[in-house]
Scaffold this motif. Structure first.
Motif, mmCIF file in Angstrom:
data_model
loop_
_atom_site.group_PDB
_atom_site.id
_atom_site.type_symbol
_atom_site.label_atom_id
_atom_site.label_comp_id
_atom_site.label_asym_id
_atom_site.label_seq_id
_atom_site.Cartn_x
_atom_site.Cartn_y
_atom_site.Cartn_z
ATOM 1 N N THR A 128 0.831 -1.206 0.000
ATOM 2 C CA THR A 128 0.000 0.000 0.000
ATOM 3 C C THR A 128 0.866 1.256 0.000
ATOM 4 O OG1 THR A 128 -1.746 -1.213 1.107
ATOM 5 C CG2 THR A 128 -1.892 1.170 1.191
ATOM 6 N N TYR A 129 1.955 1.242 0.753
ATOM 7 C CA TYR A 129 2.862 2.397 0.757
ATOM 8 C C TYR A 129 3.496 2.606 -0.615
ATOM 9 C CZ TYR A 129 2.642 3.994 5.531
ATOM 10 O OH TYR A 129 2.205 4.562 6.686
ATOM 11 N N ALA A 130 3.886 1.537 -1.278
ATOM 12 C CA ALA A 130 4.445 1.675 -2.628
ATOM 13 C C ALA A 130 3.406 2.261 -3.576
ATOM 14 C CB ALA A 130 4.944 0.323 -3.132
ATOM 15 N N VAL A 165 -5.229 5.809 0.155
ATOM 16 C CA VAL A 165 -5.296 4.536 -0.551
ATOM 17 C C VAL A 165 -5.709 3.416 0.402
ATOM 18 C CG1 VAL A 165 -3.598 5.159 -2.306
ATOM 19 C CG2 VAL A 165 -2.822 4.153 -0.174
ATOM 20 N N LEU A 166 -6.271 2.377 -0.177
ATOM 21 C CA LEU A 166 -6.645 1.172 0.566
ATOM 22 C C LEU A 166 -6.293 -0.054 -0.257
ATOM 23 C CD1 LEU A 166 -10.191 2.159 1.868
ATOM 24 C CD2 LEU A 166 -8.106 1.940 3.234
ATOM 25 N N THR A 168 10.368 -4.953 1.129
ATOM 26 C CA THR A 168 10.710 -3.960 0.126
ATOM 27 C C THR A 168 9.684 -4.069 -0.996
ATOM 28 O OG1 THR A 168 13.049 -4.176 0.676
ATOM 29 C CG2 THR A 168 12.506 -3.144 -1.445
ATOM 30 N N ALA A 169 8.867 -3.029 -1.131
ATOM 31 C CA ALA A 169 7.791 -3.041 -2.120
ATOM 32 C C ALA A 169 8.074 -2.028 -3.211
ATOM 33 C CB ALA A 169 6.457 -2.727 -1.443
ATOM 34 N N THR A 186 1.390 -3.424 -7.212
ATOM 35 C CA THR A 186 2.661 -3.392 -6.496
ATOM 36 C C THR A 186 3.110 -4.817 -6.184
ATOM 37 O OG1 THR A 186 1.449 -3.125 -4.405
ATOM 38 C CG2 THR A 186 2.246 -1.118 -5.462
ATOM 39 N N ARG A 187 4.403 -4.959 -5.893
ATOM 40 C CA ARG A 187 4.921 -6.270 -5.480
ATOM 41 C C ARG A 187 6.008 -6.041 -4.439
ATOM 42 N NH1 ARG A 187 7.155 -7.301 -11.316
ATOM 43 N NH2 ARG A 187 8.872 -5.822 -11.299
#
Length: 138
Positions: free
Chosen positions: A62-64, A73-74, A95-96, A108-109
Motif C-alpha cells: 500500500t505504501y508503494a 489509498v486502501l 521492500t515493495a 505493487t509487489r
C-alpha cells in the motif's frame, strides 16, 4: 507523498505501533518497512508468524502504491507466497515497488526478508497486490 507524511501515517496506525513497525525508506517507486524481531512475533515452532509477514506485505504494498496514487489509498487485495521459514534475524523487512499506477489503481509487489545482525538476508515471502485510491489523485 513525502517521507515525513508517510512516517506519520504509519505511526498513527495502532496495529503498526503494536509491532514496532518503522518506515525505513520511501521514494523513487520503493517503500521499505521493517519490524524488529522479538519472541511475541513467533508461532509455536519458533518461526515468525505468517500474519506478521502478511502485515508487512499489506502495508508495504500500500505504501508503494501511495507513491503513485497519493496518501488516500486502501488495499484491494494481495496474494502472498511463503517461500521459506523466518526464524533467525534481527529485523523482518519488506521492500515493495510500484509496478504500475493509473489514476485510481496501482499494482505493487514486494519481497519480505529476514535480516540478521551481520546483514545476512534470507527471503521469506513474496507478494503482489492491487491498491485503490479513495479519492482521485491530484
Amino acid at each position: 507523498m513525502e517521507f515525513e507524511l508517510a512516517r506519520q501515517v504509519l505511526e498513527a496506525q495502532p496495529f503498526s505501533a503494536l509491532l514496532d513497525a518503522r518506515l525505513a525508506s520511501f521514494g523513487d517507486g520503493i517503500a521499505v518497512l521493517e519490524v524488529p524481531v522479538n519472541d511475541r512475533l513467533r508461532q509455536q515452532f519458533g518461526l515468525i508468524h505468517g500474519g506478521v509477514l502478511a502485515y508487512l506485505a499489506d502495508n508495504s504494498l500500500t505504501y508503494a502504491a501511495a507513491l503513485g496514487l497519493g496518501p488516500n489509498v486502501l488495499t484491494s487485495g494481495f496474494s502472498i507466497d511463503y517461500v521459506s521459514a523466518g526464524r533467525d534475524g534481527a529485523v523482518v523487512r519488506s521492500t515493495a515497488e510500484l509496478v504500475h499506477s493509473s489514476r485510481r489503481k496501482a499494482t505493487t509487489r514486494c519481497r519480505i526478508e529476514m535480516v540478521d545482525n551481520e546483514g545476512t538476508v534470507k527471503l521469506c515471502a513474496v507478494a503482489q497486490g492491487t491498491v485503490l485510491a479513495t479519492e482521485p489523485a491530484s
